[in-house]
Design a protein around this motif. Structure first.
Motif, PDB file in Angstrom:
ATOM      1  N   TYR A 135       0.819  -1.207   0.000  1.00 49.06           N
ATOM      2  CA  TYR A 135       0.000   0.000   0.000  1.00 49.06           C
ATOM      3  C   TYR A 135       0.855   1.261   0.000  1.00 49.06           C
ATOM      4  O   TYR A 135       0.487   2.273  -0.592  1.00 49.06           O
ATOM      5  CB  TYR A 135      -0.960   0.006   1.184  1.00 49.06           C
ATOM      6  CG  TYR A 135      -2.020  -1.055   1.070  1.00 49.06           C
ATOM      7  CD1 TYR A 135      -2.907  -1.070  -0.001  1.00 49.06           C
ATOM      8  CD2 TYR A 135      -2.128  -2.051   2.024  1.00 49.06           C
ATOM      9  CE1 TYR A 135      -3.870  -2.039  -0.121  1.00 49.06           C
ATOM     10  CE2 TYR A 135      -3.095  -3.029   1.913  1.00 49.06           C
ATOM     11  CZ  TYR A 135      -3.963  -3.020   0.834  1.00 49.06           C
ATOM     12  OH  TYR A 135      -4.914  -3.986   0.713  1.00 49.06           O
ATOM     13  N   LYS A 136       1.999   1.213   0.674  1.00 50.66           N
ATOM     14  CA  LYS A 136       2.907   2.360   0.656  1.00 50.66           C
ATOM     15  C   LYS A 136       3.447   2.595  -0.746  1.00 50.66           C
ATOM     16  O   LYS A 136       3.575   3.736  -1.182  1.00 50.66           O
ATOM     17  CB  LYS A 136       4.067   2.145   1.624  1.00 50.66           C
ATOM     18  CG  LYS A 136       3.667   2.221   3.068  1.00 50.66           C
ATOM     19  CD  LYS A 136       4.854   1.956   3.966  1.00 50.66           C
ATOM     20  CE  LYS A 136       4.429   1.871   5.410  1.00 50.66           C
ATOM     21  NZ  LYS A 136       5.557   1.539   6.281  1.00 50.66           N
ATOM     22  N   ASP A 137       3.772   1.516  -1.453  1.00 53.62           N
ATOM     23  CA  ASP A 137       4.258   1.645  -2.829  1.00 53.62           C
ATOM     24  C   ASP A 137       3.175   2.204  -3.746  1.00 53.62           C
ATOM     25  O   ASP A 137       3.454   3.036  -4.615  1.00 53.62           O
ATOM     26  CB  ASP A 137       4.750   0.295  -3.348  1.00 53.62           C
ATOM     27  CG  ASP A 137       6.026  -0.163  -2.677  1.00 53.62           C
ATOM     28  OD1 ASP A 137       6.723   0.692  -2.081  1.00 53.62           O
ATOM     29  OD2 ASP A 137       6.329  -1.364  -2.744  1.00 53.62           O
TER      30      ASP A 137
ATOM     31  N   THR B 169       2.842   5.939  -2.926  1.00 51.80           N
ATOM     32  CA  THR B 169       3.972   6.692  -3.485  1.00 51.80           C
ATOM     33  C   THR B 169       3.831   6.839  -4.995  1.00 51.80           C
ATOM     34  O   THR B 169       4.064   7.915  -5.547  1.00 51.80           O
ATOM     35  CB  THR B 169       5.295   5.992  -3.142  1.00 51.80           C
ATOM     36  OG1 THR B 169       5.417   5.884  -1.726  1.00 51.80           O
ATOM     37  CG2 THR B 169       6.480   6.763  -3.670  1.00 51.80           C
ATOM     38  N   GLY B 170       3.421   5.768  -5.680  1.00 50.02           N
ATOM     39  CA  GLY B 170       3.204   5.841  -7.124  1.00 50.02           C
ATOM     40  C   GLY B 170       2.076   6.788  -7.492  1.00 50.02           C
ATOM     41  O   GLY B 170       2.170   7.529  -8.477  1.00 50.02           O
TER      42      GLY B 170
ATOM     43  N   LEU C  54       2.347  10.093  -9.819  1.00 48.02           N
ATOM     44  CA  LEU C  54       1.511  10.317 -11.002  1.00 48.02           C
ATOM     45  C   LEU C  54       0.718  11.618 -10.903  1.00 48.02           C
ATOM     46  O   LEU C  54       0.548  12.316 -11.906  1.00 48.02           O
ATOM     47  CB  LEU C  54       0.563   9.138 -11.211  1.00 48.02           C
ATOM     48  CG  LEU C  54       1.237   7.847 -11.691  1.00 48.02           C
ATOM     49  CD1 LEU C  54       0.226   6.723 -11.768  1.00 48.02           C
ATOM     50  CD2 LEU C  54       1.913   8.059 -13.032  1.00 48.02           C
ATOM     51  N   LEU C  55       0.250  11.955  -9.703  1.00 40.96           N
ATOM     52  CA  LEU C  55      -0.418  13.240  -9.523  1.00 40.96           C
ATOM     53  C   LEU C  55       0.547  14.397  -9.772  1.00 40.96           C
ATOM     54  O   LEU C  55       0.169  15.419 -10.345  1.00 40.96           O
ATOM     55  CB  LEU C  55      -1.001  13.340  -8.119  1.00 40.96           C
ATOM     56  CG  LEU C  55      -2.280  12.564  -7.874  1.00 40.96           C
ATOM     57  CD1 LEU C  55      -2.641  12.577  -6.396  1.00 40.96           C
ATOM     58  CD2 LEU C  55      -3.404  13.127  -8.701  1.00 40.96           C
ATOM     59  N   GLY C  56       1.792  14.241  -9.345  1.00 44.06           N
ATOM     60  CA  GLY C  56       2.795  15.261  -9.617  1.00 44.06           C
ATOM     61  C   GLY C  56       3.070  15.400 -11.099  1.00 44.06           C
ATOM     62  O   GLY C  56       3.223  16.510 -11.620  1.00 44.06           O
ATOM     63  N   LEU C  57       3.110  14.288 -11.802  1.00 46.33           N
ATOM     64  CA  LEU C  57       3.318  14.316 -13.245  1.00 46.33           C
ATOM     65  C   LEU C  57       2.140  14.995 -13.946  1.00 46.33           C
ATOM     66  O   LEU C  57       2.343  15.834 -14.834  1.00 46.33           O
ATOM     67  CB  LEU C  57       3.492  12.893 -13.775  1.00 46.33           C
ATOM     68  CG  LEU C  57       3.884  12.740 -15.234  1.00 46.33           C
ATOM     69  CD1 LEU C  57       5.229  13.398 -15.499  1.00 46.33           C
ATOM     70  CD2 LEU C  57       3.937  11.282 -15.608  1.00 46.33           C
TER      71      LEU C  57
ATOM     72  N   ALA D 197       6.905  12.266  -2.977  1.00 42.80           N
ATOM     73  CA  ALA D 197       7.122  10.900  -3.474  1.00 42.80           C
ATOM     74  C   ALA D 197       8.569  10.478  -3.273  1.00 42.80           C
ATOM     75  O   ALA D 197       8.834   9.330  -2.893  1.00 42.80           O
ATOM     76  CB  ALA D 197       6.748  10.816  -4.947  1.00 42.80           C
ATOM     77  N   ALA D 198       9.512  11.379  -3.508  1.00 42.57           N
ATOM     78  CA  ALA D 198      10.924  11.039  -3.341  1.00 42.57           C
ATOM     79  C   ALA D 198      11.255  10.759  -1.875  1.00 42.57           C
ATOM     80  O   ALA D 198      11.965   9.797  -1.563  1.00 42.57           O
ATOM     81  CB  ALA D 198      11.798  12.172  -3.872  1.00 42.57           C
ATOM     82  N   ILE D 199      10.743  11.580  -0.977  1.00 43.46           N
ATOM     83  CA  ILE D 199      11.018  11.375   0.449  1.00 43.46           C
ATOM     84  C   ILE D 199      10.369  10.083   0.939  1.00 43.46           C
ATOM     85  O   ILE D 199      10.985   9.306   1.667  1.00 43.46           O
ATOM     86  CB  ILE D 199      10.543  12.591   1.264  1.00 43.46           C
ATOM     87  CG1 ILE D 199      11.446  13.785   0.962  1.00 43.46           C
ATOM     88  CG2 ILE D 199      10.540  12.291   2.755  1.00 43.46           C
ATOM     89  CD1 ILE D 199      10.958  15.094   1.522  1.00 43.46           C
ATOM     90  N   ALA D 200       9.129   9.839   0.541  1.00 44.85           N
ATOM     91  CA  ALA D 200       8.443   8.615   0.959  1.00 44.85           C
ATOM     92  C   ALA D 200       9.162   7.379   0.434  1.00 44.85           C
ATOM     93  O   ALA D 200       9.301   6.388   1.153  1.00 44.85           O
ATOM     94  CB  ALA D 200       7.000   8.631   0.468  1.00 44.85           C
ATOM     95  N   SER D 201       9.633   7.438  -0.791  1.00 43.67           N
ATOM     96  CA  SER D 201      10.365   6.308  -1.364  1.00 43.67           C
ATOM     97  C   SER D 201      11.679   6.080  -0.626  1.00 43.67           C
ATOM     98  O   SER D 201      12.052   4.942  -0.330  1.00 43.67           O
ATOM     99  CB  SER D 201      10.629   6.553  -2.844  1.00 43.67           C
ATOM    100  OG  SER D 201      11.385   5.516  -3.392  1.00 43.67           O
TER     101      SER D 201
END
Length: 58
Positions: free
Chosen positions: A5-7, A10-11, A15-18, A36-40
Motif C-alpha cells: 500500500y505504501k508503494d 507513493t506511485g 503520477l499526480l505530480g506528473l 514521493a521522493a522522500i516517501a520512497s
C-alpha cells in the motif's frame, strides 16, 4: 499499512505530480515530486534497517 500500500500511495503521488506538471501547476507538482521522493527514500531506508542490506523484495 504494509509495503504494498505504501508503494501504491507513493506511485499515486508521483503520477499526480506528473499530471500537475503537464497541466502547468509547477509549485504543486514540485511538492508532490518531493513527497514521493522522500516517501520512497524513507521506505527504502526502513527496508535496509530491517534486513541489514538494501533489498527490493521481502
Amino acid at each position: 499499512m504494509n509495503n504494498y500500500y505504501k508503494d501504491i500511495l507513493t506511485g499515486a503521488v508521483f503520477l499526480l505530480g506528473l499530471f500537475g506538471f503537464i497541466s502547468g501547476e509547477f509549485i504543486i507538482s514540485s511538492t508532490l515530486f518531493a513527497t514521493a521522493a522522500i516517501a520512497s527514500n524513507v521506505n527504502m531506508n526502513r527496508k535496509q534497517d530491517d534486513d541489514g542490506h538494501v533489498a527490493c523484495e521481502q
